[in-house]
Write an enzyme that holds these catalytic residues in place. Structure first.
Site, PDB file in Angstrom:
ATOM      1  N   GLU A   1       0.827  -1.074  -0.014  1.00  0.00           N
ATOM      2  CA  GLU A   1       0.044   0.057   0.010  1.00  0.00           C
ATOM      3  C   GLU A   1       0.931   1.282   0.024  1.00  0.00           C
ATOM      4  O   GLU A   1       0.340   2.241   0.235  1.00  0.00           O
ATOM      5  CB  GLU A   1      -0.830   0.102   1.084  1.00  0.00           C
ATOM      6  CG  GLU A   1      -1.910  -1.145   1.097  1.00  0.00           C
ATOM      7  CD  GLU A   1      -2.762  -1.412   2.084  1.00  0.00           C
ATOM      8  OE1 GLU A   1      -2.739  -0.556   3.062  1.00  0.00           O
ATOM      9  OE2 GLU A   1      -3.766  -2.513   2.256  1.00  0.00           O
TER      10      GLU A   1
ATOM     11  N   LYS B   1     -15.711  -1.304   2.360  1.00  0.00           N
ATOM     12  CA  LYS B   1     -14.721  -1.806   1.357  1.00  0.00           C
ATOM     13  C   LYS B   1     -15.972  -2.257   0.315  1.00  0.00           C
ATOM     14  O   LYS B   1     -16.500  -3.231   0.690  1.00  0.00           O
ATOM     15  CB  LYS B   1     -13.837  -3.084   1.866  1.00  0.00           C
ATOM     16  CG  LYS B   1     -12.746  -2.332   2.882  1.00  0.00           C
ATOM     17  CD  LYS B   1     -11.877  -3.678   3.182  1.00  0.00           C
ATOM     18  CE  LYS B   1     -10.699  -3.029   3.805  1.00  0.00           C
ATOM     19  NZ  LYS B   1     -10.057  -4.250   4.613  1.00  0.00           N
TER      20      LYS B   1
END
Length: 434
Positions: free
Chosen positions: A208, A342
């Protein structure tokens, strides 16, 4: 009179995500003219209650991770059913796909197939109406830019190092605008590189975009982040606060009900876990902890919420998996005070919006999030503004798959002009202000 935005074509394909794994991309065409395209992300540490990402399992292709079955499900099963439908009927289209799948967790058609179509439909409709996606989904009151929850140091499943906890993040709560917030984060990120180099650590980045150095303990990341914030010229806690995602479901052993910090060489009971967090919150400017205990440790969650729930944000990710049934249980039991959103955990835009609405009604905050396997798709940037969530979690300012979302938010802030709101500490609307 309702505008007719007939879906005239639906096409899915296999593309690559930021980790080099296949994922699904879908294009939906409206009135033979307006195109909506969406690419689906994928997670590394996944909750056991998440909607199913359909993978081919053919070891000869992409080590079994191909998504040709999901692509075929879009092209052969879903497309014939939704062609001719009005793209404005998002709820109807999403419900139809849920029925076509017929399983609780979307394992027949695949959440990756269904979500790709769901998002592409919304984008096609927005394009046909000449509206930005955030305005199409959120209407005239979509104006809140999010406070970034920026992952700058990685451990756990996101890195090969000696840190058990997965993500260490910064939140620029003292900024006056999103663009200033982004600058503060980027400056701190660059200072962190210098701090790590000065201590003799490597500065390669994880999935990430955060650094993944071989730090000596679970507390050292907090020490180096505080140092980086100060070196960037900011005050820890006032200008920039810290957020954590320890991903403790990965540390939890169901057999003994304890948390095994293998890299640290310690085993903690749920009581000791709560004590561990309370001490860290006292010592460091931590404003948010995600999945501080495991997804099935409801008792641990209750204890954690009682100890810290009025003081800091307690986010349920694996706990809630963007699922209204799980969230309803959490609200009823009074655990956590925030939900991580999400899109691919639940698999449709409609169900995602339902989860956010349920959270807000119960006084829970919502944090819109990326996954560790991302693409150049920027839907979540529009979504977070559409629902006025006020917080986004989408990685470090160092990889294009992450930065794409931040750049889209800069464009949205510019477009909104004087009506744009950056909430800062007010993003934590349900906490007692100090």
């Amino acid at each position: 009179m309702k505008v007719d935005l007939s879906i005239t074509a639906v096409k899915a394909r296999e593309i690559l995500d930021s980790r080099g794994n296949p994922t699904v991309e879908v294009e939906v065409v409206v009135n033979d003219e307006f195109v909506g395209r969406a690419a689906v992300p994928s997670g590394a540490s996944t909750g056991m209650f998440e909607a199913v990402e359909l993978r081919d399992g053919d070891k000869k292709r992409y080590m079994g991770k191909g998504v040709l079955k999901a692509v075929e499900n879009v092209n052969e099963v879903i497309a014939p059913e939704i062609i001719g439908m009005n793209a404005l009927n998002q709820v109807e289209i999403d419900r139809l796909m849920i029925e076509l799948d017929g399983t609780e967790n979307k394992s027949k058609l695949g959440a990756n197939a269904i979500l790709g179509v769901s998002l592409a439909v919304a984008k096609a409709a927005a394009n046909a109406l000449g509206l930005p996606l955030y305005q199409y989904i959120g209407g005239v009151n979509a104006k809140y830019l999010p406070v970034p929850m920026m992952n700058i140091l990685n451990g756990g499943k996101h890195a090969d190092n000696s840190v058990d906890l997965q993500e260490f993040m910064i939140m620029p709560v003292g900024a006056k605008s999103f663009s200033e917030a982004l600058r503060m984060c980027a400056e701190t990120f660059h200072q962190l590189r210098n701090v790590l180099k000065a201590r003799g650590y490597n500065t390669t980045v994880g999935d990430e975009g955060g650094f993944a150095p071989n730090l000596k303990s679970n507390e050292e990341p907090l020490e180096v982040i505080v140092e980086a914030i100060e070196k960037a010229g900011y005050t820890p806690g006032k200008d920039i606060a810290i957020a954590l995602d320890p991903a403790t479901s990965e540390l939890y052993n169901e057999e003994d009900g304890k948390y095994h910090f293998e890299r640290e060489g310690k085993v903690r009971t749920k009581e000791e876990m709560v004590e561990f967090w309370v001490k860290l919150v006292e010592k460091y400017p931590i404003v948010s902890i995600e999945d501080g205990v495991a997804e099935e440790d409801w008792e641990g969650w209750k204890m954690l919420t009682e100890a810290l729930g009025k003081k800091i944000q307690l986010v349920g990710d694996d706990l809630f998996v963007t699922n209204t049934k799980r969230l309803a249980k959490g609200i009823e039991l009074g655990v956590a005070n925030s939900i991580l959103i999400k899109l691919n955990q639940i698999g449709t835009l409609t169900e995602t919006l339902e989860a956010i609405e349920m959270a807000n009604r119960a006084g829970y905050t919502a944090v819109v999030s990326h996954r560790s396997g991302e693409t150049e798709d920027t839907t979540i940037a529009d979504l977070v503004v559409a629902v006025n969530a006020g917080q986004i979690k989408t990685g470090a300012p160092s990889r294009t798959d992450r930065v794409a979302k931040y750049n889209q938010l800069l464009r949205i802030e510019e477009e909104l002009g004087s009506i744009a709101v950056y909430p800062g500490m007010n993003a934590f609307f349900n906490l007692k202000k100090k």
